[in-house]
Design a protein around this motif. Structure first.
Motif: not given
Length: 160
Positions: A49-52, A64-70, A105-121
């Motif tokens: 719905e965001i990317t069209g 690009p819209k996804v990265y713009e949001l990040i 996300a990591a470059k932008a300084g926002i929290p990110a995760a690649f697994d469930i444990e990271g998602f909890k963090k």
């Protein structure tokens, strides 16, 4: 405030997504993840719905819209559990977009995760009101470099 979720492993993500909604976040998700969450009563917005654009396995998040949001800060966290290349090494299981999102996300300084444990963090970080978390960013870059190393070795030694 939005959190982007794209997960090849679905079980358990619904509870964490609900916690984020309770904190006031809107969940953006790729098709399969969005359907899984909807089926479990989680309110979600489809990323398409965001990317069209219609999603395919190869093209979900490379827009690009996804990265713009990040990079604008409108997405406050990213959770991507990528294709499990190591369990089934093949070209179809090489995740490109997901790893790109994690790196962004990591470059932008926002929290990110690649697994469930990271998602909890990530949920803990967002609950605390803190934004940037260098430990999570380091974890992302270590993971993506290892993921890429395994793919490179596969191409060097086993790829048809």
């Amino acid at each position: 405030m939005k959190v982007l979720i794209s997960s090849s492993v679905k079980e358990g993500i619904e509870d964490l997504a609900r916690e984020l909604i309770d904190l006031g976040f809107e969940i953006l998700a790729t098709g399969g993840t969005a359907r899984y969450l909807e089926e479990r009563g989680v309110n979600v917005t489809y990323l398409s719905e965001i990317t069209g654009i219609d999603e395919s396995r190869e093209l979900k998040t490379l827009h690009p819209k996804v990265y713009e949001l990040i990079f604008s800060g409108k997405i406050r966290a990213v959770v991507v559990i990528p294709y499990e290349f190591e369990k089934n090494p093949c070209r179809e299981n090489i995740d490109i977009g997901g790893l790109s999102l994690l790196r962004a996300a990591a470059k932008a300084g926002i929290p990110a995760a690649f697994d469930i444990e990271g998602f909890k963090k990530v949920v803990e970080v967002l609950k605390s009101g803190r934004g940037e978390n260098p430990a999570l960013a380091a974890r992302i870059f270590r993971f993506t470099s290892e993921y890429d190393r395994k793919i490179a070795e596969w191409f060097e030694n086993e790829a048809p």
